[in-house]
Design an enzyme around this catalytic site. Structure first.
Site, PDB file in Angstrom:
ATOM      1  CE  LYS A 190      58.419 -68.652 -47.824  1.00 55.79           C
ATOM      2  NZ  LYS A 190      58.711 -70.087 -47.636  1.00 55.79           N
TER       3      LYS A 190
HETATM    4  O1  G3P Z   1      55.993 -73.728 -48.807  1.00 53.32           O
HETATM    5  C1  G3P Z   1      55.917 -74.028 -47.453  1.00 53.32           C
HETATM    6  C2  G3P Z   1      56.291 -75.435 -47.205  1.00 53.32           C
HETATM    7  O2  G3P Z   1      57.652 -75.631 -47.369  1.00 53.32           O
HETATM    8  C3  G3P Z   1      55.799 -75.945 -45.908  1.00 53.32           C
HETATM    9  O3  G3P Z   1      55.193 -77.113 -46.215  1.00 53.32           O
HETATM   10  O4  G3P Z   1      54.409 -79.371 -45.844  1.00 53.32           O
HETATM   11  O5  G3P Z   1      55.972 -78.299 -44.182  1.00 53.32           O
HETATM   12  O6  G3P Z   1      53.610 -77.554 -44.362  1.00 53.32           O
HETATM   13  P1  G3P Z   1      54.763 -78.136 -45.081  1.00 53.32           P
END
Ligand code: G3P
Length: 216
Positions: free
Chosen positions: A83
């Site tokens: 990634k």
């Molecule tokens: O898949 C990406 C995720 O881990 C980020 O999520 O909620 O931190 O924007 P968030």
């Protein structure tokens, strides 16, 4: 639509797998930090649990550093996908890794143009972050619809759209309606996908009535 688990906790992958919701796993440095586990150990453990891709994020900021990390991580397990944040260095590194036949997922995608460049770099997947767009009063789902429509114009594009930064069950439903290839869902939201108050009350009522027929 495939459902990935957004976690760095192997037990959560196992729990999602048990209900058919672990077609893949996505991690990032924040999730690794929260898990309190060592990066390589946890990635290898999760990669052994499922057949699908386990996304492990590179943290170098220059092309050669990302490529070095990617080559190393790809040796950890056959289903590890590298990634990479979609910066200039990230796109350059993805191009090199693609030539080496190492799968990449370009992440922190916030615009249609980034999605186009990721496809051209040969990324196996992209992770557009929809919740974070909603956070700044933009419509995350619009981005997904645009990318899916754009990619559909070019059948030679094989880059999969993995909807990320998912915060609600509606994000999952809308991703399916938009035709996304996959959605990566935090365990808390997987729980919400499964539950319905009418299911809970219905089960309770059936069990109560069953007890009346067959007293314990
Ligand atoms: O898949 C990406 C995720 O881990 C980020 O999520 O909620 O931190 O924007 P968030």
């Amino acid at each position: 639509m495939k459902i990935f688990v957004d976690t760095a906790v192997p037990e959560e992958v196992q729990a999602a797998k048990a209900i058919g919701c672990a077609d893949g796993v996505t991690t990032n440095p924040t999730l690794i930090l929260k898990s309190g586990r060592e990066f390589k150990t946890v990635i290898r453990e999760m990669a052994a649990l499922i057949e699908g891709p386990v996304l492990a994020e590179a943290v170098s900021e220059d092309r050669d550093g990302i490529v070095r990390e990617g080559v190393e991580m790809a040796k950890w397990a056959p289903n590890v996908v590298v990634k990479i944040p979609i910066t200039r260095a990230g796109l350059e590194a993805a191009t090199v890794l693609h030539r080496e036949e190492i799968r990449t997922a370009l992440t922190l995608v916030f615009s249609p143009t980034q999605a186009l460049l990721a496809a051209r770099a040969g990324a196996s997947m992209i992770c557009p972050f929809i919740g974070r767009l909603d956070d700044i009063a933009q419509n995350g789902m619009d981005l997904i619809r645009t990318i899916v429509e754009m990619y559909a114009n070019y059948p030679e594009i094989t880059t999969e759209v993995v909807v990320a930064s998912v915060r609600t069950p509606n994000h999952v439903v809308e991703s399916a309606l938009a035709g996304a290839d996959a959605v990566t869902v935090p365990p808390k939201v997987i729980e919400q996908l499964m539950r319905h108050p009418l299911t809970d009350s219905g089960v309770r009522q059936f069990l109560d009535d069953w007890k009346k027929i067959r007293p314990a």
